[in-house]
Design a protein around this motif. Structure first.
Motif, PDB file in Angstrom:
ATOM      1  N   LEU A 288       1.031  -1.061   0.067  1.00 27.51           N
ATOM      2  CA  LEU A 288       0.174   0.118   0.011  1.00 27.51           C
ATOM      3  C   LEU A 288       1.013   1.294  -0.054  1.00 27.51           C
ATOM      4  CD1 LEU A 288      -2.787  -1.212   2.283  1.00 27.51           C
ATOM      5  CD2 LEU A 288      -2.956  -0.949   0.097  1.00 27.51           C
ATOM      6  N   GLN A 289       1.836   1.459   0.608  1.00 26.29           N
ATOM      7  CA  GLN A 289       2.907   2.359   0.766  1.00 26.29           C
ATOM      8  C   GLN A 289       3.529   2.523  -0.606  1.00 26.29           C
ATOM      9  OE1 GLN A 289       2.693   4.330   3.255  1.00 26.29           O
ATOM     10  NE2 GLN A 289       4.363   5.968   2.637  1.00 26.29           N
ATOM     11  N   SER A 290       3.909   1.445  -1.296  1.00 30.10           N
ATOM     12  CA  SER A 290       4.278   1.466  -2.558  1.00 30.10           C
ATOM     13  C   SER A 290       3.588   2.308  -3.433  1.00 30.10           C
ATOM     14  CB  SER A 290       4.697   0.348  -3.147  1.00 30.10           C
ATOM     15  OG  SER A 290       5.813  -0.462  -2.242  1.00 30.10           O
ATOM     16  N   CYS A 291       2.368   1.863  -3.428  1.00 35.90           N
ATOM     17  CA  CYS A 291       1.293   2.763  -4.218  1.00 35.90           C
ATOM     18  C   CYS A 291       0.976   3.947  -4.182  1.00 35.90           C
ATOM     19  CB  CYS A 291      -0.260   2.053  -4.125  1.00 35.90           C
ATOM     20  SG  CYS A 291      -0.432   0.211  -4.448  1.00 35.90           S
ATOM     21  N   LYS A 292       1.230   4.574  -2.877  1.00 31.66           N
ATOM     22  CA  LYS A 292       1.217   6.058  -2.388  1.00 31.66           C
ATOM     23  C   LYS A 292       2.612   6.351  -2.933  1.00 31.66           C
ATOM     24  CE  LYS A 292      -1.462   5.152   1.836  1.00 31.66           C
ATOM     25  NZ  LYS A 292      -1.450   5.526   3.191  1.00 31.66           N
ATOM     26  N   ASP A 293       3.592   5.827  -2.861  1.00 39.08           N
ATOM     27  CA  ASP A 293       4.889   6.556  -3.335  1.00 39.08           C
ATOM     28  C   ASP A 293       4.968   6.671  -4.954  1.00 39.08           C
ATOM     29  OD1 ASP A 293       7.424   7.218  -3.459  1.00 39.08           O
ATOM     30  OD2 ASP A 293       8.378   5.336  -3.357  1.00 39.08           O
ATOM     31  N   PHE A 294       4.261   5.711  -5.477  1.00 46.09           N
ATOM     32  CA  PHE A 294       4.380   5.974  -7.121  1.00 46.09           C
ATOM     33  C   PHE A 294       3.295   6.931  -7.440  1.00 46.09           C
ATOM     34  CE2 PHE A 294       2.336   5.206 -10.986  1.00 46.09           C
ATOM     35  CZ  PHE A 294       3.482   5.174 -11.781  1.00 46.09           C
ATOM     36  N   MET A 295       2.428   7.143  -6.949  1.00 47.37           N
ATOM     37  CA  MET A 295       1.396   8.247  -7.159  1.00 47.37           C
ATOM     38  C   MET A 295       1.805   9.554  -6.900  1.00 47.37           C
ATOM     39  SD  MET A 295      -1.297   6.798  -8.385  1.00 47.37           S
ATOM     40  CE  MET A 295      -2.506   8.321  -8.402  1.00 47.37           C
ATOM     41  N   GLU A 296       2.818   9.671  -5.811  1.00 42.08           N
ATOM     42  CA  GLU A 296       3.278  10.822  -5.709  1.00 42.08           C
ATOM     43  C   GLU A 296       4.499  11.318  -6.492  1.00 42.08           C
ATOM     44  OE1 GLU A 296       5.042  10.345  -1.876  1.00 42.08           O
ATOM     45  OE2 GLU A 296       3.024  10.618  -0.636  1.00 42.08           O
ATOM     46  N   ARG A 297       5.167  10.228  -6.958  1.00 44.21           N
ATOM     47  CA  ARG A 297       6.330  10.312  -7.851  1.00 44.21           C
ATOM     48  C   ARG A 297       5.687  10.717  -9.362  1.00 44.21           C
ATOM     49  NH1 ARG A 297      11.469   8.011  -7.286  1.00 44.21           N
ATOM     50  NH2 ARG A 297      11.626   7.146  -5.243  1.00 44.21           N
ATOM     51  N   LYS A 298       4.577   9.891  -9.764  1.00 44.97           N
ATOM     52  CA  LYS A 298       3.882  10.454 -10.844  1.00 44.97           C
ATOM     53  C   LYS A 298       3.346  11.729 -11.039  1.00 44.97           C
ATOM     54  CE  LYS A 298       2.116   8.828 -14.858  1.00 44.97           C
ATOM     55  NZ  LYS A 298       1.511  10.052 -15.549  1.00 44.97           N
ATOM     56  N   GLU A 299       2.932  12.427  -9.932  1.00 49.80           N
ATOM     57  CA  GLU A 299       2.589  13.936 -10.012  1.00 49.80           C
ATOM     58  C   GLU A 299       3.642  14.731 -10.238  1.00 49.80           C
ATOM     59  OE1 GLU A 299       0.100  16.798  -6.893  1.00 49.80           O
ATOM     60  OE2 GLU A 299       0.625  14.939  -6.236  1.00 49.80           O
ATOM     61  N   ARG A 300       4.850  14.393  -9.349  1.00 47.51           N
ATOM     62  CA  ARG A 300       5.916  15.252  -9.695  1.00 47.51           C
ATOM     63  C   ARG A 300       6.454  15.004 -11.121  1.00 47.51           C
ATOM     64  NH1 ARG A 300       9.244  12.158  -5.484  1.00 47.51           N
ATOM     65  NH2 ARG A 300      11.010  12.856  -6.903  1.00 47.51           N
ATOM     66  N   PHE A 301       6.345  14.146 -11.620  1.00 47.93           N
ATOM     67  CA  PHE A 301       6.744  13.672 -12.924  1.00 47.93           C
ATOM     68  C   PHE A 301       6.067  14.477 -14.115  1.00 47.93           C
ATOM     69  CE2 PHE A 301       6.752  11.391 -17.078  1.00 47.93           C
ATOM     70  CZ  PHE A 301       8.322  11.460 -17.417  1.00 47.93           C
ATOM     71  N   ASP A 302       4.780  14.503 -13.800  1.00 48.28           N
ATOM     72  CA  ASP A 302       3.755  15.351 -14.505  1.00 48.28           C
ATOM     73  C   ASP A 302       3.891  16.797 -14.349  1.00 48.28           C
ATOM     74  OD1 ASP A 302       2.876  13.024 -15.390  1.00 48.28           O
ATOM     75  OD2 ASP A 302       1.195  13.051 -14.272  1.00 48.28           O
TER      76      ASP A 302
ATOM     77  N   SER B 242      12.527   3.296  -4.647  1.00 46.91           N
ATOM     78  CA  SER B 242      11.612   3.589  -3.538  1.00 46.91           C
ATOM     79  C   SER B 242      12.046   3.601  -2.086  1.00 46.91           C
ATOM     80  CB  SER B 242      10.280   2.564  -3.625  1.00 46.91           C
ATOM     81  OG  SER B 242       9.479   2.990  -2.690  1.00 46.91           O
ATOM     82  N   LYS B 243      11.620   4.500  -1.355  1.00 49.41           N
ATOM     83  CA  LYS B 243      12.119   4.447   0.152  1.00 49.41           C
ATOM     84  C   LYS B 243      11.331   3.503   1.052  1.00 49.41           C
ATOM     85  CE  LYS B 243      14.721   8.806   0.095  1.00 49.41           C
ATOM     86  NZ  LYS B 243      14.953  10.040   0.377  1.00 49.41           N
ATOM     87  N   VAL B 244      10.276   2.957   0.329  1.00 49.48           N
ATOM     88  CA  VAL B 244       9.327   1.960   1.144  1.00 49.48           C
ATOM     89  C   VAL B 244      10.122   0.836   1.914  1.00 49.48           C
ATOM     90  CG1 VAL B 244       7.232   0.590   1.250  1.00 49.48           C
ATOM     91  CG2 VAL B 244       7.555   2.759   0.039  1.00 49.48           C
ATOM     92  N   LYS B 245      10.078   0.468   2.854  1.00 51.10           N
ATOM     93  CA  LYS B 245      10.573  -0.785   3.544  1.00 51.10           C
ATOM     94  C   LYS B 245      10.066  -1.964   2.856  1.00 51.10           C
ATOM     95  CE  LYS B 245      11.751   1.046   8.336  1.00 51.10           C
ATOM     96  NZ  LYS B 245      11.380   1.115   9.595  1.00 51.10           N
ATOM     97  N   SER B 246      10.832  -3.041   3.056  1.00 50.59           N
ATOM     98  CA  SER B 246      10.603  -4.333   2.520  1.00 50.59           C
ATOM     99  C   SER B 246       9.550  -4.917   3.601  1.00 50.59           C
ATOM    100  CB  SER B 246      11.674  -5.198   2.319  1.00 50.59           C
ATOM    101  OG  SER B 246      12.351  -5.370   3.726  1.00 50.59           O
ATOM    102  N   SER B 247       8.931  -6.079   3.384  1.00 54.05           N
ATOM    103  CA  SER B 247       8.138  -6.785   4.189  1.00 54.05           C
ATOM    104  C   SER B 247       8.740  -7.099   5.579  1.00 54.05           C
ATOM    105  CB  SER B 247       7.096  -7.871   3.492  1.00 54.05           C
ATOM    106  OG  SER B 247       8.232  -8.939   3.352  1.00 54.05           O
ATOM    107  N   GLN B 248      10.262  -7.599   5.335  1.00 52.44           N
ATOM    108  CA  GLN B 248      10.971  -7.944   6.537  1.00 52.44           C
ATOM    109  C   GLN B 248      11.135  -6.641   7.414  1.00 52.44           C
ATOM    110  OE1 GLN B 248      14.689 -10.431   6.193  1.00 52.44           O
ATOM    111  NE2 GLN B 248      15.494  -8.664   6.952  1.00 52.44           N
ATOM    112  N   GLN B 249      11.492  -5.638   6.949  1.00 52.43           N
ATOM    113  CA  GLN B 249      11.766  -4.562   7.677  1.00 52.43           C
ATOM    114  C   GLN B 249      10.486  -3.748   8.310  1.00 52.43           C
ATOM    115  OE1 GLN B 249      15.339  -5.800   8.050  1.00 52.43           O
ATOM    116  NE2 GLN B 249      14.770  -4.119   9.124  1.00 52.43           N
ATOM    117  N   MET B 250       9.409  -3.722   7.367  1.00 56.46           N
ATOM    118  CA  MET B 250       8.099  -3.398   8.041  1.00 56.46           C
ATOM    119  C   MET B 250       7.759  -4.233   9.302  1.00 56.46           C
ATOM    120  SD  MET B 250       6.473  -0.970   6.704  1.00 56.46           S
ATOM    121  CE  MET B 250       6.179  -0.643   5.006  1.00 56.46           C
ATOM    122  N   MET B 251       7.818  -5.579   9.063  1.00 58.67           N
ATOM    123  CA  MET B 251       7.491  -6.333  10.042  1.00 58.67           C
ATOM    124  C   MET B 251       8.419  -5.895  11.367  1.00 58.67           C
ATOM    125  SD  MET B 251       5.536  -8.618  11.692  1.00 58.67           S
ATOM    126  CE  MET B 251       4.633  -9.379  10.512  1.00 58.67           C
TER     127      MET B 251
END
Length: 473
Positions: free
Chosen positions: A163-177, A211-220
């Motif tokens: 879910l955090q990766s989805c948010k990261d992409f949307m923020e990046r796409k907005e900056r790109f546009d 992406s700076k989103v943590k992996s599932s291991q580090q998120m856990m």
């Protein structure tokens, strides 16, 4: 010895990936000897230890230099020779050591937590010819039998990561546009083998795209050492967290200084693999299937733990989840067609969203070093055709990690991987957006903060060290 780490961490033909004996730069303290005592001859004793003779003819033992993973990750020398470095904090022996200390010093006992990845369960289920659900129940029973207090499933932490990766992409796409052409492509950062390689070999050219989103291991790790610690009223340092992962590279990830809490404790104290779990069980002269099946432990007392998965493949499904989310959020396409196009090989695939003949999104997955080599130069030259790339160091992704169980002598490795993949995909998939666990974590831990520091990490440009021993004559 064949390397158990991923390809990018086992390369030997690049100047910044050489043997530790050539370029290890860890400073070693040399105590000053008393006046009149100088080191003379150094000899090897019968037991393999080293002794030195001073100028008075007196013999004394020389201490070994212990090089930890922290030392390696702090420099740009020899991390790719990690299998030959003395790894002191990432092994099953360290787990048993802590368990023994718990029995000997009950007043200082550590609260033991194990978190198990879905890929490991699939590998073990194929070995024993049983279901993933049965393996999960028996692993829970086994870890309890040796002294663990809580056994968790990293599916929950992967939901947060997706879910955090989805948010990261949307923020990046907005900056790109808006004109920031450096915002895309977005490259996943959940594979530590790929991240270490990018930091050491490509630095500032690639790191901004990861992406700076943590992996599932580090998120856990964050869930256990922050959220769970507060719920149990325990200091993070009193919790010992063991992650059971499909890949040896994950040991390196857990050892990164970025994943130490403010209490100077690791979010993940130790990483062991599927193969190491089997060794742990067999060293007791037992068999996993001999253990009774027990109920799965709960992260929330009022929410039963269920075994389920996420669509999109054995590496977590990051490409697919971000693609579906972006198609819906940006273009109102609720169920975009998921027609993957295989390029040079099955580990390089593309997924495109076309609306009325116009390309709107172009995603790719790139597994294995030969495909990483194909993507990275294009990113550096700013001619990468993709908006998003799911990058994994291991060919075939996480289900084929170096820590998974190997094929038997009479078994074909491709057939084994096919069985593991089929069994992994047999588990019902759910949408992370509908997760009750994520809902509770957002409410009771994150408080709706999508930029919560426990969700994100950072990367570092590691400068190559000039050493005359690396010169190729």
């Amino acid at each position: 010895m064949a390397s158990v780490f991923s390809g990018p961490l086992a390369l030997t033909d690049l100047d910044d990936f050489i043997a530790p004996s050539q370029e290890c730069i860890k400073p070693v303290p040399a105590p000053r000897l008393p006046p009149g005592k100088k080191t003379g001859i150094i000899k090897i004793d019968d037991d393999g230890s080293y002794s030195a003779l001073n100028d008075l003819g007196e013999s004394y033992k020389l201490e070994k230099v212990s090089i930890t993973l922290d030392d390696c990750l702090a420099c740009s020398g020899c991390i790719t020779s990690a299998e030959s470095v003395l790894i002191t904090q990432q092994s099953q022996h360290e787990v048993f050591k802590v368990l023994a200390e718990n029995q000997a010093h009950t007043d200082e006992r550590k609260y033991m937590v194990a978190s198990i990845s879905p890929q490991v369960r699939a590998s073990l289920a194929v070995k024993y010819g049983t279901s993933i659900e049965e393996v999960a129940a028996k692993l829970t029973s086994y870890f309890h039998s040796i002294g663990f207090d809580l056994v968790l499933d990293t599916t929950v932490s992967r939901e947060l990561s997706l879910l955090q990766s989805c948010k990261d992409f949307m923020e990046r796409k907005e900056r790109f546009d808006k004109g920031d052409k450096s915002a895309l492509p977005m490259l996943t950062g959940i594979c530590p083998g790929w991240v270490c390689y990018a930091e050491k070999s490509h630095g500032e050219h690639i790191i901004p795209h990861i992406s700076k989103v943590k992996s599932s291991q580090q998120m856990m790790g964050s869930i256990v050492k922050d959220f769970l610690a507060k719920r149990r009223n325990l200091p993070p340092s009193q919790i010992y967290h063991v992650a059971v992962m499909p890949c040896y590279d994950k040991k390196l990830e857990a050892s990164r200084p970025d994943f130490r809490s403010e209490f100077d404790t690791r979010d993940v104290d130790c990483v062991i693999t599927a193969g190491e779990v089997i060794e742990m069980i067999e060293r007791r002269g037992q068999h996993l299937m001999e253990y009774e099946s027990c109920d799965l432990d709960r992260l929330f007392e009022d929410l039963p733990t269920e075994i389920y998965s996420h669509s999109g493949g054995g590496s977590g499904g990051y490409l697919e989840h971000v693609f579906v989310h972006a198609a819906q959020a940006l273009y109102g396409v609720d169920s975009p067609p998921l027609n993957y196009t295989v390029k040079r090989n099955k580990d390089l695939q593309e997924l495109t969203l076309n609306i009325e003949g116009e390309k709107k999104l172009k995603f790719a997955l790139a597994y294995g070093f030969r495909n990483i080599q194909n993507i990275v130069p294009k990113v550096k030259q700013k001619r990468c055709p993709y908006d998003f790339v799911e990058v994994m160091a291991c060919p075939s992704g996480c289900l084929n990690g170096g820590g998974q169980l190997s094929a038997a002598a009479d078994e074909n490795s491709k057939e084994l991987l096919s069985k593991v993949t089929d069994l992994y995909n047999s588990v019902a998939s759910r949408d992370p957006k509908e997760s009750r666990y994520v809902e509770r974590l957002n409410l009771e831990w994150l408080e709706g903060n999508s930029t919560h520091p426990q969700l994100l990490t950072q990367y570092h440009v590691l400068e190559k060290i000039d050493n005359p021993l690396t010169i190729k004559w």
